[in-house]
Write a protein that holds these residues in place. Structure first.
Motif, mmCIF file in Angstrom:
data_model
loop_
_atom_site.group_PDB
_atom_site.id
_atom_site.type_symbol
_atom_site.label_atom_id
_atom_site.label_comp_id
_atom_site.label_asym_id
_atom_site.label_seq_id
_atom_site.Cartn_x
_atom_site.Cartn_y
_atom_site.Cartn_z
ATOM 1 N N MET A 1 37.755 44.977 52.677
ATOM 2 C CA MET A 1 38.138 45.168 51.208
ATOM 3 C C MET A 1 39.129 44.240 50.921
ATOM 4 S SD MET A 1 37.445 49.104 49.703
ATOM 5 C CE MET A 1 38.245 50.002 50.807
ATOM 6 N N VAL A 2 40.216 44.316 51.774
ATOM 7 C CA VAL A 2 41.292 43.382 51.536
ATOM 8 C C VAL A 2 40.768 41.643 51.622
ATOM 9 C CG1 VAL A 2 43.458 42.565 52.685
ATOM 10 C CG2 VAL A 2 42.848 45.064 52.643
ATOM 11 N N ALA A 3 40.072 41.571 52.646
ATOM 12 C CA ALA A 3 39.192 40.281 52.732
ATOM 13 C C ALA A 3 38.768 39.797 51.327
ATOM 14 C CB ALA A 3 38.437 40.170 54.182
ATOM 15 N N VAL A 4 37.970 40.812 50.880
ATOM 16 C CA VAL A 4 37.340 40.452 49.612
ATOM 17 C C VAL A 4 38.319 40.003 48.467
ATOM 18 C CG1 VAL A 4 35.939 41.363 47.614
ATOM 19 C CG2 VAL A 4 35.282 41.956 49.999
ATOM 20 N N ASP A 5 39.399 40.747 48.486
ATOM 21 C CA ASP A 5 40.272 40.567 47.495
ATOM 22 C C ASP A 5 40.963 38.883 47.698
ATOM 23 O OD1 ASP A 5 40.092 42.704 46.090
ATOM 24 O OD2 ASP A 5 41.547 43.744 47.070
ATOM 25 N N GLU A 6 41.066 38.465 48.997
ATOM 26 C CA GLU A 6 41.626 37.388 49.439
ATOM 27 C C GLU A 6 40.717 36.274 48.940
ATOM 28 O OE1 GLU A 6 44.666 36.386 50.784
ATOM 29 O OE2 GLU A 6 45.519 38.500 50.924
ATOM 30 N N LEU A 7 39.549 36.574 49.289
ATOM 31 C CA LEU A 7 38.306 35.474 48.916
ATOM 32 C C LEU A 7 38.310 35.475 47.436
ATOM 33 C CD1 LEU A 7 35.790 36.445 51.767
ATOM 34 C CD2 LEU A 7 37.137 34.234 51.479
ATOM 35 N N ARG A 8 38.460 36.283 46.676
ATOM 36 C CA ARG A 8 38.263 36.262 45.359
ATOM 37 C C ARG A 8 39.279 35.445 44.708
ATOM 38 N NH1 ARG A 8 33.640 38.673 42.152
ATOM 39 N NH2 ARG A 8 32.625 39.990 43.504
ATOM 40 N N LYS A 9 40.427 35.570 45.542
ATOM 41 C CA LYS A 9 41.569 34.717 44.840
ATOM 42 C C LYS A 9 41.457 33.198 44.938
ATOM 43 C CE LYS A 9 45.240 38.129 45.804
ATOM 44 N NZ LYS A 9 46.263 38.564 46.575
ATOM 45 N N GLN A 10 40.370 32.699 46.228
ATOM 46 C CA GLN A 10 40.231 31.579 46.351
ATOM 47 C C GLN A 10 38.804 31.105 45.491
ATOM 48 O OE1 GLN A 10 39.858 31.078 50.475
ATOM 49 N NE2 GLN A 10 41.699 32.574 50.784
ATOM 50 N N GLY A 11 38.328 32.008 44.635
ATOM 51 C CA GLY A 11 37.120 31.845 43.892
ATOM 52 C C GLY A 11 35.828 31.841 44.434
ATOM 53 N N GLU A 12 35.704 32.611 45.586
ATOM 54 C CA GLU A 12 34.452 33.047 46.283
ATOM 55 C C GLU A 12 34.228 34.405 45.797
ATOM 56 O OE1 GLU A 12 34.015 32.325 50.573
ATOM 57 O OE2 GLU A 12 36.023 30.858 50.535
ATOM 58 N N LYS A 13 33.241 34.612 45.265
ATOM 59 C CA LYS A 13 32.445 35.843 45.047
ATOM 60 C C LYS A 13 31.931 36.685 46.198
ATOM 61 C CE LYS A 13 31.450 34.329 40.057
ATOM 62 N NZ LYS A 13 30.463 34.345 38.977
ATOM 63 N N ALA A 14 33.017 37.502 46.566
ATOM 64 C CA ALA A 14 32.572 38.321 47.859
ATOM 65 C C ALA A 14 32.554 39.706 47.604
ATOM 66 C CB ALA A 14 33.338 37.823 49.049
ATOM 67 N N GLY A 15 32.000 40.559 48.306
ATOM 68 C CA GLY A 15 31.693 41.823 48.166
ATOM 69 C C GLY A 15 31.422 42.382 49.458
ATOM 70 N N VAL A 16 31.821 43.836 49.826
ATOM 71 C CA VAL A 16 31.552 44.428 50.926
ATOM 72 C C VAL A 16 30.869 45.801 50.456
ATOM 73 C CG1 VAL A 16 33.739 45.261 50.849
ATOM 74 C CG2 VAL A 16 32.622 45.255 53.133
ATOM 75 N N PHE A 17 29.930 46.171 51.575
ATOM 76 C CA PHE A 17 29.050 47.350 51.250
ATOM 77 C C PHE A 17 28.936 47.991 52.576
ATOM 78 C CE2 PHE A 17 24.964 49.445 51.534
ATOM 79 C CZ PHE A 17 24.528 49.881 50.554
ATOM 80 N N THR A 18 28.943 49.498 52.375
ATOM 81 C CA THR A 18 28.919 50.426 53.629
ATOM 82 C C THR A 18 28.185 51.450 53.373
ATOM 83 O OG1 THR A 18 30.056 51.440 55.628
ATOM 84 C CG2 THR A 18 30.985 51.915 53.336
ATOM 85 N N LEU A 19 27.543 52.248 54.379
ATOM 86 C CA LEU A 19 26.992 53.307 54.194
ATOM 87 C C LEU A 19 27.682 54.709 54.599
ATOM 88 C CD1 LEU A 19 23.301 52.482 55.745
ATOM 89 C CD2 LEU A 19 23.963 52.731 53.393
ATOM 90 N N THR A 20 27.713 55.595 54.026
ATOM 91 C CA THR A 20 28.215 56.973 54.198
ATOM 92 C C THR A 20 27.046 58.058 54.830
ATOM 93 O OG1 THR A 20 28.041 57.588 52.023
ATOM 94 C CG2 THR A 20 30.133 56.597 52.595
ATOM 95 N N MET A 21 25.741 57.429 54.895
ATOM 96 C CA MET A 21 24.702 58.380 55.434
ATOM 97 C C MET A 21 23.880 57.369 56.150
ATOM 98 S SD MET A 21 25.160 61.546 54.576
ATOM 99 C CE MET A 21 23.757 62.061 55.224
ATOM 100 N N LEU A 22 23.916 57.611 57.380
ATOM 101 C CA LEU A 22 22.747 56.786 58.144
ATOM 102 C C LEU A 22 21.403 57.587 58.238
ATOM 103 C CD1 LEU A 22 24.972 55.847 61.295
ATOM 104 C CD2 LEU A 22 24.559 54.679 59.291
#
Length: 738
Positions: free
Chosen positions: A278-299
């Motif tokens: 999530m921190v990396a997403v914020d860094e990339l967004r500052k650089q103009g990259e439309k990044a997102g992160v996804f996780t599962l809480t149920m396998l």
């Protein structure tokens, strides 16, 4: 919302708090890093009177799972915690529990599955549970560990299935974070509800049979019902999430996403890495990259349609697995399941797979940024590997020991009247024996393991092959890429070392018969300790009964020392450990120490003996005897009492005196059983050196509390048991038939 308070706790600590608040009936467990702290914390709470949960320390994870199953069948609320190879050792029990539909909760502090042995965190263990019929939560934060444990039991009892709560070992399990919990235990218990059992075991008017033998078509119907239960879990989960949100103010779903709404590149991963990403997403967004992160809480149940809905708008999806236990399947389990869902629902994004973070490799923001830019051309790849040098030549760290060139002639062994007679020149001449273990190792100051192993080897004038079970002795001598051994060495896990060495022995003899390796005397020795003759007892007994020509050498330090000193079956009664605390409701270990020497002797092996470093001449004579029997007759067993100053909490410089006191108190008598005949080699009573057991106990911090008046009865019981065992030895040594 009900009243809550803050805690600054690790995942393991908050899990223990959740267990205490729920009010479980039973925890069957076996200590394994990094999940052990849960049992340790619960045992401390029990000693302090904060919980009345029954803590049953099994001799291995397989039995721990059996304890939990039995307690569940009986109608109890049941909890377990494990990691890595412990989960695998118990694996066959998990489909039994789900197939017969008995609820419980198990926490998995995820860790690398060996071999080679590693205790660090990745996800290779939890993926083995995917096909066992258990719903599986996966927490990426300490807060979720608490919340998911509460919801897990509610789900388990709603759909009649056992449920797992997984989280990252050493990251989530050990790192402390601020989190919230309910102030009142009643709030927790009201949320979960009363325990109900549709078919109680103890209804003698309507007796039931659990676990019938089943053929077609009943078995497929059973599996279909299990499938329906998992589908019901998928329907029930949103209701549980909603109810919990109203109670706690924290909203959950089967997945979490961060800034995925308009993301062109989405990184998918599990566990604590999500927060870093999530921190990396914020860094990339500052650089103009439309990044997102996804996780599962149920396998399990796997939310395939939700995965598609969340990821479908992206142009590129990178699925990062912290495991690759599906070798050859071109990706880890997370990657394969997400790819299958995306394909099923028609996603057209470019999907990449990558393996990262194995063996607990740290995952930093810069690593997450690197993964966002990953391009493996749709082939799974590893991030963070060191390929090494293909043409690198293997070189020994030191000159290997060639025993055929060095014959000190220290011992002379002859066979007379069904007994071996051993003569040793003198102890000083034993220094001429080459050391099979190099001086460099990582043992604690005063540790008795290497002292005892070296004493054993000083009396064996033949080539040796060593096998160490998991334990301190193995860990402090073989940290890759170094080794302390100048002779052939093998490691296998606690529960299977004896069987492994028996296989080595038989192949060696076969190769010698076929002329593939030179004939000659080789002594095979398995070294065990740190509880290894609890979890490994079954393997050792089977090996003894089969009569393989080898030595089992046990350094008995009276606890599971390599995991932080939990009680073992050889820990003295009354001793405190991290799973036998001292408190108003508990006095330390509650049962007597196991007599492994008598157990092994009862198998009918030709030789079994006890030794102590305080009596080196006796030690070396017995080692020479064991080697002779192992070469020509069958299996020999030697048990040494082995100091652990770190966990015995005594002075490393005084360990020889502490060991001698254990012998003089008759707690650890020196004797041998040779071809069925018992010989007491040293009798402190006749030598006027006998001391009360309390004089030995008070020399160690782990037992010095027993001098207090309130523990007089415990000491008296221990003294009576020691006297009884010793008198039996005296009588056996004086009889031809006992």
């Amino acid at each position: 919302m009900d009243t809550q308070c803050t805690e600054f706790a690790s995942g393991n600590e908050i899990a223990a708090i959740a267990v205490k608040q729920i009010g479980y009936d039973v925890m069957g467990y076996y200590p394994i890093t990094p999940s052990t702290q849960i049992a340790e914390n619960l045992d401390l709470m029990r000693a302090e009177g904060k919980t009345d949960i029954i803590m049953i320390a099994a001799e291995g994870e397989h039995s721990a799972a059996g304890i939990c199953y039995g307690a569940s069948v009986a109608g109890g609320r049941v909890f377990n915690a494990t990691s890595a190879n412990g989960l695998l050792y118990a694996l066959e029990q998990f489909p039994v529990q789900s197939g017969t539909r008995y609820p419980m909760v198990m926490n998995v502090a995820c860790r690398t599955v060996s071999g080679p042995l590693s205790i660090k965190g990745d996800h290779s263990d939890i993926m083995y549970l995917l096909n066992c019929g258990w719903p599986i939560f996966f927490a990426h934060s300490v807060q979720q560990v608490y919340d998911f444990n509460l919801m897990a039991l509610k789900l388990a009892e709603w759909v009649s299935l056992p449920v797992a709560v997984a989280y990252d070992g050493f990251f989530t399990s050990h790192q402390k974070r601020k989190c919230y919990r309910f102030s009142d235990d009643d709030s927790v218990r009201k949320f979960i509800g009363e325990k109900k059992q549709e078919h109680p075991l103890f209804d003698f008017d309507n007796p039931i049979t659990v676990g019938s033998y089943m053929n077609e078509p009943d078995l497929i119907n059973n599996r279909y019902q299990l499938h329906l239960a998992m589908m019901e879990a998928e329907i029930v989960l949103p209701k549980i999430f909603k109810e919990y949100a109203a109670l706690s103010g924290r909203t959950y779903s089967t997945f979490e996403s961060y800034r995925c709404e308009d993301a062109k590149t989405i990184l998918v991963l599990l566990g604590s890495s999500f927060d870093t990403a999530m921190v990396a997403v914020d860094e990339l967004r500052k650089q103009g990259e439309k990044a997102g992160v996804f996780t599962l809480t149920m396998l399990r149940p796997f939310p395939g349609e939700k995965v598609f809905e969340q990821l479908n708008g992206a142009e590129k999806i990178i699925i990062a697995d912290r495991q690759d236990s599906s070798y050859g399947a071109m990706g880890g389990n997370l990657s394969m399941e997400i790819r299958a869902s995306l394909q099923k629902y028609g996603c057209t994004a470019n999907v990449e797979s990558v393996i990262y973070g194995l063996g607990g490799n740290d995952f930093f923001v810069e690593d997450a940024i690197h993964l966002f830019h990953w391009s493996g051309e749709k082939k799974p790849a590893y991030y963070g590997i060191n390929p090494g040098k293909a043409d690198a030549r293997r070189e020994n760290f030191f000159e290997p020991v060639h025993m055929e060139k060095i014959k000190p002639g220290l011992t002379a062994v002859t066979e007379q009247d069904n007994e071996l007679k051993v003569q040793i020149k003198d102890l000083g001449s034993s220094t001429a024996m080459p050391k099979r273990i190099a001086p460099g190792h990582g043992a604690c100051p005063g540790c008795g393991i290497l002292v005892n192993v070296n004493l054993l080897l000083r009396a064996i004038e033949d080539p040796v092959v060593l096998l160490f079970q998991t334990g301190c002795g193995m860990i402090v001598t073989t940290a890759y890429p170094k080794t302390s051994f100048k002779v052939p060495y093998v490691h296998n896990l606690f529960q299977n070392g004896s069987a492994t060495l028996s296989g080595i022995v038989e192949v060696c003899h076969r190769k010698q018969e076929k002329g593939e390796i030179p004939k000659g005397d080789i002594v095979f020795i398995m070294v065990s300790g740190d509880g290894g003759m609890d979890i490994g007892m079954g393997s050792a007994l089977g090996t003894a009964l089969r009569g393989h020509r080898m030595i089992i050498f046990e350094y008995d330090n009276g606890g599971y020392m390599n995991t932080g000193y939990q009680l073992s079956y050889s820990t003295p009664k009354g001793a405190k450990s991290s799973t036998s605390h001292i408190g108003k409701n508990q006095f330390g270990k509650t049962f007597f120490h196991k007599d492994m020497m008598q157990i092994m002797a009862a198998t009918g092996i030709p030789y079994a003996a006890t030794v102590a470093e305080s009596h080196p001449a006796d030690f070396m004579k017995k080692a020479a005897k064991a080697a002779y029997y192992a070469k020509y007759k069958g299996l020999a067993y030697i048990k040494a009492i082995s100091a652990c100053p770190l966990n015995w909490n005594d002075n490393p410089a005084e360990e020889r005196n502490v060991i001698e006191a254990s012998v003089n108190s008759c707690y650890f008598p020196l004797y041998e059983v040779e071809n069925g005949k018992t010989t007491l080699n040293y009798n402190p009573q006749k030598n006027n050196k006998v001391i009360p057991v309390i004089d030995w106990l008070k020399m160690m911090g782990r037992t010095k509390h027993l001098v207090k008046e309130e523990y007089t009865e415990i000491v008296s019981e221990l003294q009576d048991e020691i006297d009884r065992r010793f008198q039996r030895l005296v009588e056996k040594s004086e009889s031809r038939y006992l």
